[in-house]
Design an enzyme around this catalytic site. Sequence first.
Site, PDB file in Angstrom:
ATOM      1  N   LYS A  75       0.845  -1.201   0.000  1.00 54.40           N
ATOM      2  CA  LYS A  75       0.000   0.000   0.000  1.00 54.40           C
ATOM      3  C   LYS A  75       0.877   1.246   0.000  1.00 54.40           C
ATOM      4  O   LYS A  75       1.548   1.556   0.977  1.00 54.40           O
ATOM      5  CB  LYS A  75      -0.900   0.063   1.239  1.00 54.40           C
ATOM      6  N   GLU A 124      -1.580   7.531   0.206  1.00 55.24           N
ATOM      7  CA  GLU A 124      -2.701   8.103  -0.561  1.00 55.24           C
ATOM      8  C   GLU A 124      -2.272   9.390  -1.289  1.00 55.24           C
ATOM      9  O   GLU A 124      -2.929   9.833  -2.222  1.00 55.24           O
ATOM     10  CB  GLU A 124      -3.892   8.381   0.366  1.00 55.24           C
ATOM     11  N   GLY A 137       7.081   5.200   7.881  1.00 60.53           N
ATOM     12  CA  GLY A 137       6.163   6.325   8.065  1.00 60.53           C
ATOM     13  C   GLY A 137       6.429   6.979   9.408  1.00 60.53           C
ATOM     14  O   GLY A 137       7.517   6.852   9.984  1.00 60.53           O
ATOM     15  N   GLY A 151       3.452   4.252  13.387  1.00 64.48           N
ATOM     16  CA  GLY A 151       4.247   3.059  13.719  1.00 64.48           C
ATOM     17  C   GLY A 151       3.781   2.430  15.033  1.00 64.48           C
ATOM     18  O   GLY A 151       3.653   1.202  15.147  1.00 64.48           O
ATOM     19  N   GLU A 175      10.419   1.642  10.024  1.00 67.60           N
ATOM     20  CA  GLU A 175      11.351   2.735   9.694  1.00 67.60           C
ATOM     21  C   GLU A 175      10.592   4.025   9.954  1.00 67.60           C
ATOM     22  O   GLU A 175       9.709   4.385   9.176  1.00 67.60           O
ATOM     23  CB  GLU A 175      11.768   2.662   8.216  1.00 67.60           C
ATOM     24  N   CYS A 229      13.114  11.707   6.462  1.00 67.89           N
ATOM     25  CA  CYS A 229      13.390  11.130   7.784  1.00 67.89           C
ATOM     26  C   CYS A 229      14.811  11.454   8.224  1.00 67.89           C
ATOM     27  O   CYS A 229      15.088  11.607   9.400  1.00 67.89           O
ATOM     28  CB  CYS A 229      13.166   9.620   7.752  1.00 67.89           C
ATOM     29  N   GLU A 247       9.946  16.219  15.089  1.00 63.10           N
ATOM     30  CA  GLU A 247      10.198  16.212  13.649  1.00 63.10           C
ATOM     31  C   GLU A 247       9.350  17.312  12.992  1.00 63.10           C
ATOM     32  O   GLU A 247       8.132  17.195  12.928  1.00 63.10           O
ATOM     33  CB  GLU A 247       9.797  14.835  13.111  1.00 63.10           C
TER      34      GLU A 247
END
Length: 506
Positions: free
Chosen positions: A192, A195, A245, A250, A267, A301, A401
């Site tokens: 997947k 989107e 993601g 996660g 990750e 990331c 982040e």
Amino acid sequence: MTEFTLIPACGAAIPTDPFIGQHLIDGAWVGSADGAVFERHSPAHGDLVSRSARGGGDDIARAIAAARHAFDAGDWAASPGAARARILLKTADLIDENRERIAVLETLESGKPITQARAEIEGAADLWRYAAALARTLHGDSHNSLGPDMLGMVLKEPVGVVSLITPWNFPFLIISQKLPFALAAGCTAVVKPSEMTPSTTVILGQLLQRAGLPDGVVNIVLGYGDPVGALMTGDDRVDMVSFTGSTAVGKQIVRTATGTLKKVSLELGGKNPQVIFPDADLEAAADAIVFGVYFNAGECCNSGSRIIVHEDVAGTLTEMIVDASRKVPFGDPLDPRTKVGAIISPDHQAKIAAYVRDAETAGAQVALGGKALSIDGLAGQFHAPTIVTGVTPDMAIATEEVFGPVLSVLTFRTMDQAILLANSASYGLSAGVWSRDVHTCLEFSRRVRAGTVWTNTWMDGFAEMPFGGVKQSGQGRELGRYGIEEFLEVKSVQMRIGDTRPRWVA
Ligand code: NAD
């Protein structure tokens, strides 16, 4: 001097018809069972780019059933590594042949510069070739010293059906960090994409078919985390989830996967520090810092989003970074001169702005930028290169982040302070150190808590080198030999030679 270097709309043609994306289920391209679709507009230009099937429970159930059936039938898992390698190599060649088509679509959906997208597609093809080599060299172990009448074998076997869920920031590259390794191991997959960026994963599915991949081995379902991603995580016919993601999602995935105790590889995000000692080559460091924070508009990331600079050189280095930042071309991602493109969505742009505003309120200073950019001829959203000084470790901008082109500057005096600051975030993805003294670089590399450390450089990457995080940046590793190990189970086979087993019942 102009405040920034801006690249206006270059007028490159954008396809008038949107790319149509469907699910790939058991070798057939199909729409959603309920006919639902979703659309993606270019975050830089505002134009409609793609219209994709929007997956639901029925679609994901059929995709998982197809992957389960393909695995249990055993043909793919039991095929010789050389046969699997041939398909991976053919896929790599097809990726190269289709590089421009994939790169343009990647740029239009993600907003990243076209030159960068081309390099990522080229890098992705290299990963398919590297994984092909692993498929052929995959082997277990033997134990010939368990006694004269015993032989031990350690077999490596594919984990089974894997769910691969990817984010929007490097759509084609990240699926290529997972899928070829899973296939090399003999797994079957349900994939997947985000989107926001579904289309290049659809093209990859088409290329896999042309490369001769058997039906059902790779299935692709388009749509949102809820319900598609969540169902891919909770279904007991899936043996493993490999997710890239955000840390928040996660954690949700771990909770959902716990119900069936499946293997989970994650990750996740990063708040990656670079520590600059006074003996560093400041010019080289400034260039790498600017690259590290603005690459992919900071939506990365590995973004080098905070620097920890020795007090003696903090003023000089900050001036050099401000100066270099003004020269970085921000603007139309379709113009090959552009180095930084659009921000993925208006919501995300607002989130970036809020981090800068909150830091200012908390007492930090904005040395450059700190605002949205308006680019001539482009309807999408852009954010100015931004440098925030006077950041203290208690501010959100120092530890969370931001995922935008925003650099936080902190300062230190001693190695102990630098390590404390570097390790103060809950993340542990990557870190960097700048010094001409190898002892300083080694001490930092050993004491910092991160999955990757760069010394006197930033964000070099190789198919051969494992990648992943510690702490809340994830678990498991991709790339290198570790990349295939993630998708393998270990089986011990213990064989008795001759009728030498002592009887238990006399
Ligand atoms: P995200 O977590 O919002 O979404 C990632 C994927 O998960 C998407 O496909 C999304 O649809 C899906 N998803 C959402 N909710 C889900 C759920 N409940 N169950 C299953 N799947 C679900 O992340 P994003 O915004 O697409 O990407 C940005 C994040 O990814 C950043 O935090 C970034 O640091 C991280 N990232 C990490 C790496 C790495 O290698 N460590 C690489 C790239 C991006």
